[in-house]
Every structure is written in C-alpha cells, then in structure tokens.
Scaffold this active site. Structure first.
Site, short mmCIF file in Angstrom:
data_model
loop_
_atom_site.label_atom_id
_atom_site.label_comp_id
_atom_site.label_asym_id
_atom_site.label_seq_id
_atom_site.Cartn_x
_atom_site.Cartn_y
_atom_site.Cartn_z
N ASN A 1 -5.91 -4.53 13.47
CA ASN A 1 -6.67 -5.19 14.53
C ASN A 1 -6.65 -4.39 15.83
O ASN A 1 -7.68 -4.27 16.49
CB ASN A 1 -6.13 -6.60 14.76
CG ASN A 1 -6.66 -7.57 13.71
OD1 ASN A 1 -7.73 -8.14 13.89
ND2 ASN A 1 -5.95 -7.69 12.61
N LYS B 1 2.67 4.09 0.83
CA LYS B 1 4.00 3.85 1.38
C LYS B 1 5.05 4.74 0.71
O LYS B 1 5.98 5.24 1.36
CB LYS B 1 4.39 2.38 1.25
CG LYS B 1 3.49 1.44 2.09
CD LYS B 1 3.45 1.89 3.51
CE LYS B 1 2.95 0.91 4.57
NZ LYS B 1 1.96 -0.07 4.38
N ARG C 1 -6.24 -8.58 0.48
CA ARG C 1 -6.52 -7.30 1.16
C ARG C 1 -7.93 -6.82 0.89
O ARG C 1 -8.54 -7.16 -0.11
CB ARG C 1 -5.53 -6.24 0.66
CG ARG C 1 -4.05 -6.57 0.97
CD ARG C 1 -3.50 -5.70 2.06
NE ARG C 1 -2.21 -6.19 2.57
CZ ARG C 1 -1.61 -5.65 3.63
NH1 ARG C 1 -2.15 -4.63 4.27
NH2 ARG C 1 -0.47 -6.14 4.06
N ASP D 1 -2.50 2.56 9.65
CA ASP D 1 -1.25 2.20 8.95
C ASP D 1 -0.20 3.31 8.94
O ASP D 1 0.98 3.01 8.96
CB ASP D 1 -1.58 1.80 7.50
CG ASP D 1 -0.46 1.02 6.82
OD1 ASP D 1 0.06 0.06 7.43
OD2 ASP D 1 -0.09 1.38 5.69
N SER E 1 4.53 -4.88 8.95
CA SER E 1 3.41 -5.25 8.09
C SER E 1 2.80 -6.59 8.50
O SER E 1 3.52 -7.55 8.78
CB SER E 1 3.90 -5.33 6.64
OG SER E 1 4.45 -4.10 6.25
N TYR F 1 0.11 -3.82 -7.51
CA TYR F 1 -0.22 -4.13 -6.11
C TYR F 1 -0.11 -2.87 -5.24
O TYR F 1 0.81 -2.05 -5.41
CB TYR F 1 0.73 -5.22 -5.56
CG TYR F 1 0.59 -5.32 -4.05
CD1 TYR F 1 -0.52 -5.96 -3.49
CD2 TYR F 1 1.50 -4.72 -3.20
CE1 TYR F 1 -0.69 -6.00 -2.12
CE2 TYR F 1 1.34 -4.76 -1.82
CZ TYR F 1 0.24 -5.40 -1.28
OH TYR F 1 0.06 -5.42 0.07
N GLY G 1 0.98 -1.47 -2.26
CA GLY G 1 2.16 -0.78 -1.76
C GLY G 1 3.16 -0.40 -2.85
O GLY G 1 4.00 0.49 -2.64
N CYS H 1 1.29 -7.35 11.25
CA CYS H 1 1.57 -7.71 12.65
C CYS H 1 0.57 -7.09 13.62
O CYS H 1 0.85 -6.99 14.82
CB CYS H 1 2.99 -7.34 13.02
SG CYS H 1 4.22 -8.39 12.23
N HIS I 1 5.02 4.38 10.32
CA HIS I 1 4.19 3.22 9.97
C HIS I 1 3.42 2.80 11.22
O HIS I 1 3.79 1.83 11.89
CB HIS I 1 5.11 2.10 9.48
CG HIS I 1 4.40 0.93 8.87
ND1 HIS I 1 4.97 -0.32 8.81
CD2 HIS I 1 3.20 0.82 8.26
CE1 HIS I 1 4.12 -1.15 8.20
NE2 HIS I 1 3.06 -0.48 7.86
N ARG J 1 4.28 -6.22 -1.74
CA ARG J 1 5.36 -5.27 -1.97
C ARG J 1 6.63 -6.03 -2.36
O ARG J 1 6.89 -7.13 -1.91
CB ARG J 1 5.64 -4.44 -0.71
CG ARG J 1 4.59 -3.35 -0.46
CD ARG J 1 4.93 -2.51 0.74
NE ARG J 1 4.88 -3.27 1.96
CZ ARG J 1 5.92 -3.81 2.58
NH1 ARG J 1 7.16 -3.60 2.13
NH2 ARG J 1 5.76 -4.52 3.67
P1 GTP Z 1 -0.24 -3.95 7.34
O1 GTP Z 1 -1.54 -3.49 6.75
O2 GTP Z 1 0.46 -4.96 6.46
O3 GTP Z 1 0.68 -2.83 7.70
O4 GTP Z 1 -0.59 -4.85 8.62
P2 GTP Z 1 -1.20 -4.61 10.08
O5 GTP Z 1 -0.11 -4.33 11.04
O6 GTP Z 1 -2.34 -3.64 10.04
O7 GTP Z 1 -1.72 -6.08 10.43
P3 GTP Z 1 -3.17 -6.64 10.78
O8 GTP Z 1 -3.83 -5.94 11.93
O9 GTP Z 1 -3.96 -6.68 9.53
O10 GTP Z 1 -2.84 -8.13 11.26
C1 GTP Z 1 -2.31 -9.09 10.44
C2 GTP Z 1 -2.49 -10.48 11.02
O11 GTP Z 1 -2.14 -10.52 12.39
C3 GTP Z 1 -3.92 -10.97 10.90
O12 GTP Z 1 -3.91 -12.26 10.37
C4 GTP Z 1 -4.41 -10.96 12.30
O13 GTP Z 1 -5.40 -11.93 12.52
C5 GTP Z 1 -3.15 -11.17 13.14
N1 GTP Z 1 -3.29 -10.52 14.48
C6 GTP Z 1 -3.61 -9.23 14.71
N2 GTP Z 1 -3.70 -8.98 16.05
C7 GTP Z 1 -3.43 -10.14 16.67
C8 GTP Z 1 -3.35 -10.53 18.04
O14 GTP Z 1 -3.56 -9.75 18.97
N3 GTP Z 1 -3.02 -11.83 18.29
C9 GTP Z 1 -2.78 -12.73 17.28
N4 GTP Z 1 -2.46 -13.98 17.61
N5 GTP Z 1 -2.84 -12.39 15.97
C10 GTP Z 1 -3.16 -11.12 15.66
C1 SPV Z 2 2.15 -3.08 4.40
O1 SPV Z 2 2.70 -3.95 3.68
O2 SPV Z 2 2.70 -2.62 5.42
C2 SPV Z 2 0.81 -2.56 4.05
C3 SPV Z 2 0.27 -2.90 2.75
O3 SPV Z 2 0.21 -1.81 4.80
S1 SPV Z 2 1.01 -1.93 1.51
O4 SPV Z 2 0.21 -0.72 1.31
O5 SPV Z 2 1.00 -2.75 0.31
O6 SPV Z 2 2.34 -1.55 1.88
MN MN Z 3 1.49 -1.22 6.49
#
Ligand code: GTP
Ligand code: SPV
Ligand code: MN
Length: 613
Positions: free
Chosen positions: A285, A237, A395, A304, A279, A228, A230, A281, A257, A89
């Site tokens: 997971n 978004k 992604r 998301d 994002s 891309y 987002g 964070c 979000h 983004r």
């Molecule tokens: P967006 O799709 O960008 O909105 O992101 P998201 O909030 O869904 O993030 P996602 O769950 O994909 O996590 C992103 C990164 O954080 C990955 O590299 C994970 O491995 C790491 N991560 C997620 N949960 C944990 C956790 O509990 N501990 C640690 N150390 N890292 C984590």
């Molecule tokens: C984020 O950046 O928070 C995402 C990926 O979930 S995007 O759809 O590109 O915004």
């Molecule tokens: Mn997101």
C-alpha cells in the site's frame, strides 16, 4: 540418496532417463537437474524458457487440472483455490540448516544439515512420480545487473512455474547468464504428491508433511509439501531473503524485507525511500500510494524485497530484485489503493479470493457490503457464519510493469540511491505515527526493536504482538545478532552517505478500536516530513525515543483531526516505554555475545532518557 550438492554429479543407474537440457546449459546445472530427476523420478522434465507460449501452455495445464478457473470479468485472469490447509507461510516448518546451530541463531528453527538431508532424501525419493518436473532458470534483478543474482528452481507444480513467470525473470537469458559460473542458487520444490499409474490428480496437490529447508553454507533450498507462495516460490523469501541475507553478510550488502519508492515534488524535491514492515503491514500500500497533498507524486519501485549495496559514491544503492507483486488482496479497494485496483484489471492470478455471481473476484474490504451470490475461497456458496468470503491471506500475483505507478526506471540495474529507511509495524498503542532515529546506530536499535501484531500471512495466532526485528524475523538466514552487527557495520562503512532512519506506525487505535490515523494516501504527509528531515528543512523535537515532528511541522491541513487525536498520535508514554524495555532487554538477551554492544548502548541511553521524563 540424500540430496546434497556434493552428490549432484554422482552417476545414476543406467535405467534412468536423461534430462536432455537445452543447448548451452551449463554442465553443472545439467548434472544437478539430472541428480534431482534421478531422485524424484518425474514422468517428464521440462526446461522453462519464459516465453508467452510457455505461459499459455501452463495456463491450459492448470485449467485442465482444475487448479485455476477463469475470472471472466478480468481478461487473462484466473482464480486458484488452494487446499484449505495450504494458505500461508509455515514458520514452524521453516528451517535454517547451518553446520553450527549458533549460525542459525536463537530466532530460527535450526536442524543439523546431515540429518535434514537424510529426511529430505527420504521425502523427495520418487516424490515427482507421475508429474512433470519443471526446471526454471531465473534472475533476481535484471539479468546481468551488478546487484542481480541467478538461480534455478525445480518444481512439480505448474502453479509455481506460472507464479515464477510473473515474480522473477524466467528463461533462456537467465540460463545463458549462468554458463561458466557457479554463482547460482539451486532450489528444489515438490508438492509431495506423487501420482501412481492412472491415479487422478486433485486441483491443489500438497502434502501435510512440510519442510522449507535452507542450507546457508551451500546456498541450497529444498521445499516439500506446500504450494503456497512464500513456501514454494523459492526465488522469493527463501532465496531473495534467507539465502541472500547470508550472501549479503559475506559480500557486504543488505537483503531486506522492504518496499521501495520514489516520491517527487513538482518543485524538484526527491525522496528515495525503503521501508520494512512485517508481512501484511502495509508495504504494498505504501509503495503504491497516491499522495493526498498537492505537488507530490509517488512512483513504485518495489513492494516486498530490496537488495542494497554501497555504491562508489558512498551511498546505498537499491534494487527490487522481483518482477511482480504477490500482494494481500483483502483490504485493497478503490479508496485504499486505487493504483492496485487498476493494476488488477487483467492478467492477474488470484489465489483464495471469493468469486461473484457475475464472474468477478471479491474480497473483504473491496466494498462495504458483500455482493449477493458469492462463492467463497473454498468454492462454496458464501455463508458469513463460516468466516470471510476471501481467505484473510488471499493474494494477487501480477507483473510489476502492469502497475500504473511503476517508475519508468524500475529496472535500472544500478538501482536508486536511498535517502531514508523506514521501519514500522502494527501497534495499536504506544508507538507514535512517526519518529526519526537520532543517528544510524539508534536507527539500527529502532529496526531491531520493531514489534507488530501478527497477521494472516503466516500460520499462527493473529493479533498477538511479537518482536519482528527489521520485519526479518521469519526471513533472516543467519544469527539475528550477527545480522544486527552487520547493520551497525554498514553504518560505519557508509558514514555521511548513510540514509536517515525513521519509524512509522499507521495502526494506532482509539478506545473504540478505530484507527487514529486515516492512513493510505494520507501517509504522504508523513513521507513529506521525512523528506524534509532528509533535506534539513523540517523541524523536529528530540524526545527520549527519538525525534518527533515539531508543532506544525507535519502538514495536517484539511484532515479535520481532533487535536486530542493528534496528541494521542504523538504521545510518548514513558511508563509504557520503560515497561517495554524490559521485554526488549529479554529479547536482546537471547543473542548473548553476538548482540552488538552498540545496541546495548542504545538501549541504556533510551532507558536513561525515559527515566528523566
Ligand atoms: P506482505 O506482502 O505480506 O509482505 O505485506 P505488505 O506489507 O505488503 O502489506 P499490505 O500493503 O498488503 O497491507 C496489508 C493490510 O494492511 C491490508 O489489509 C491493508 O489494507 C492494510 N493497510 C495498509 N496500509 C494501511 C494504512 O495506512 N492504514 C491502515 N489502517 N491499514 C493499512
Ligand atoms: C509475506 O508473507 O511477507 C509475503 C508473502 O510477502 S510470501 O511471499 O508468502 O512470504
Ligand atoms: Mn512480504
């Protein structure tokens, strides 16, 4: 001709061809599509019906163009390699074009709508020459659901159409639902790379000039130059957060979000939780977590975006308006997220991951060692000296119903009643593993003061800590001070039916830079304490910054954590927090009169409590 809703129905010169709409399409949609075709001058117009046959032809088109290559090890899966300058983004090219700059607020890039229309009018003029213009009717949420919303995206990118197929409910039912209503969001996207007669295309067309523009008053989106996710999947978004947040303000609901999950125990305990983390964070997971503690199961509802509305019972009811996951690949592994790994076995579009010599995908964190013979995300033999094999914001795009932990009722139109809301971020120091806000207003303060290390999900300096209130800094379509006030008001409206609010931080680090908390599946321990707080069974101790788990209230059995580590996970450093309040106060200060007094009251209360420590 500057693009504007008013101009949509304006007659076009006779020389231009008609967009021949499917039977039953609403005349206002047809007129708008015609106006965009007149402006952008595509070679062809294709109305998308969302069928498997359409999917197959999109895939063929992208294979022929070299936009995607098959991933032989995963049936029905493809790898797209983007232009290396189109990987995330672009927040500094994202604009909120409200009539009044004050309505965009101090945290958004504001542009005057008239001058933006002029700029866009110039850029979109002839922008789709030589390309197919796709018209994608879509629904966010199940078609016809009480919380759902409709839109139409026009794009000249087959990659965007295919991604929309996965991420939203595309096609004829959505188009039919739009008949006779003006309640649909028009969204126009172009990669900004018109083709001259006979000119060869590139695998990932895009344009270095980028505008991701939102017109909150007329609920329009115009995006130019990037393909891309987002920036280009405008339902996500741009609509489901930026435009929807404005609709939510006006209509009395919340567009956030957030991830959405249900955790249940064999003994019948149930927790519906929505969580906002910035994002990359941890939302995906957490949404797919496999609890390490016995008796508990997590079902995934969304990863998301969450739309929440007060229901007739006075509680907050939530849906995930999306149809799939556009998730971060790096870090996803059998040990961190086995659910996601199983989900990605087939029928997945991967973007900017690496490819192995034997035809599988790979990214950093999937295995300890990089396999021999990798091709990196730019299609070159991998050379670690040039950086990671997969882009840090690589992604996967996959349908939600492919997720092994998806809740059977994930498409329930009325949604689920929320028990707890969690805010979090990446904070290497200071912020404890978990705390509960004292009440709703304190919870809004906790959400408004989230800060987090920046990630690769957006262009910019990775690792720097910035304030990201409600994880919505890049996604709030109006003045964030008014957004805070809307949240405060929601608490008044919900009263006793309001969810309990918490903050979590999985990312606290030790002196060597290692994570103090094991995270991932072990996060179930924290969710269990949250469930206990909601039920009134788990003990907490009130501190200056909120309620922390009482000694022994958080199940740490079998984790083998050093007691010093546990202390550090929950340590409240009053001096550091007081120093942070200076920053919070400055951050709040920019909102002027739009900052709700409740947040000032909370800030003063927290400061007063910290000064007593
Ligand atoms: P967006 O799709 O960008 O909105 O992101 P998201 O909030 O869904 O993030 P996602 O769950 O994909 O996590 C992103 C990164 O954080 C990955 O590299 C994970 O491995 C790491 N991560 C997620 N949960 C944990 C956790 O509990 N501990 C640690 N150390 N890292 C984590
Ligand atoms: C984020 O950046 O928070 C995402 C990926 O979930 S995007 O759809 O590109 O915004
Ligand atoms: Mn997101």
């Amino acid at each position: 001709a500057a693009p504007s809703r008013a101009a949509k129905a304006a007659p076009s010169p006779a020389a231009r061809r008609s967009v021949s709409a499917p039977e039953g399409a609403d005349p206002a949609i047809v007129a708008w599509v015609q106006s965009v075709a007149d402006l952008t001058e595509p070679a062809r117009v294709q109305w998308c019906d969302g069928t498997d046959a359409e999917w197959a032809s999109l895939v063929q088109t992208m294979l022929d163009a070299g936009t995607i290559v098959p991933v032989p090890k995963r049936p029905g899966s493809y790898l797209a390699r983007s232009n290396p300058d189109d990987v995330a983004r672009m927040e500094d090219r994202t604009f909120i074009c409200a009539e009044d700059a004050d309505d965009a607020g101090p945290t958004n890039n504001w542009r005057d709508p008239q001058s933006m229309r002029q700029v866009l009018g110039g850029l979109f003029d002839g922008a789709m020459r030589g390309r197919t213009m796709y018209v994608i009717p879509f629904s966010m949420g199940p078609v016809g659901g009480p919380i759902s919303k409709l839109g139409v995206e026009i794009t000249d990118s087959p990659y965007v159409v295919a991604s929309m197929h996965v991420m939203t409910r595309v096609g004829t039912p959505a188009l039919e639902a739009m008949r006779g209503t003006s309640d649909w969001v028009p969204a126009v996207h172009s990669v900004g790379a018109p083709l001259a007669e006979g000119e060869a295309d590139v695998a990932w067309p895009c344009n270095p000039t980028r505008y991701i523009s939102h017109f909150p008053e007329t609920r329009e989106i115009w995006s130019f130059g990037s393909a891309y996710g987002g920036n280009a999947l405008l339902a996500k978004k741009c609509f489901a957060l930026r435009i929807a947040s404005v609709q939510a303000r006006d209509e009395g609901w919340l567009a956030e979000h957030m991830l959405l999950l249900r955790m249940t125990h064999d003994d019948g305990r149930t927790l519906h939780l929505a969580g906002a983390f910035p994002s990359a964070c941890g939302k995906t997971n957490l949404a797919m977590l496999q609890p390490t503690i016995p008796g508990w199961t997590v079902e995934t509802l969304g990863d998301d975006i969450v739309w929440m509305r007060p229901g007739p019972d006075g509680r907050l009811w939530a849906i995930n308006p999306e149809n799939g996951f556009f998730g971060v690949a790096p870090g996803t592994s059998e040990s961190s997220n086995p659910t996601a790994m199983a989900m990605l076995d087939k029928d997945t579009i991967f973007t900017n991951v690496a490819m192995t010599a034997d035809g599988d995908v790979w990214w950093e964190g999937m295995s300890k060692e990089a396999p021999e013979g990798l091709i990196d995300w730019q299609g070159r033999p991998h050379d670690p000296a040039r950086g990671p094999a997969a882009h840090p914001n690589a992604r996967f795009t996959v349908r939600a119903d492919q997720c092994p932990s998806i809740a059977p009722d994930w498409e329930a139109p009325e949604g689920v009643p929320i028990d707890a809301i969690v805010f979090g971020g990446r904070r290497p120091t200071q912020v404890p593993l978990v705390l509960q806000a004292r009440d709703w207003e304190h919870g809004v303060y906790v959400g408004a003061t989230i800060s987090s290390q920046q990630t690769a999900a957006a262009e910019g300096p990775v690792g720097e800590i910035r304030r990201d209130p409600f994880a919505m800094l890049p996604f709030c379509g109006y003045n964030m001070g008014d957004y805070f006030a809307h949240w405060v008001d929601m608490g008044h409206r919900l009263g006793r039916g309001a969810p309990k609010i918490f903050s979590v931080n999985w990312f606290r680090r030790d002196d060597e830079g290692g994570f103090l908390w094991p995270g991932f599946g072990e996060n179930a321990r924290v969710l269990e304490w949250i469930a206990g707080r909601v039920a009134g069974t788990a003990a907490g101790i009130d501190t200056a910054i909120g309620v922390l788990p009482a000694e022994g209230a958080l199940d740490l059995a079998g984790l083998d954590l050093d007691p010093a580590v546990v202390d550090e996970l929950f340590e409240v450093d009053a001096k550091a927090w007081l120093a942070e309040l200076v920053d919070v106060e400055a951050f709040f200060g920019q909102f002027g009169r739009s900052l709700p007094t409740g947040l000032v009251r909370q800030l003063n209360h927290v400061r007063w409590r910290l000064e007593q420590v």
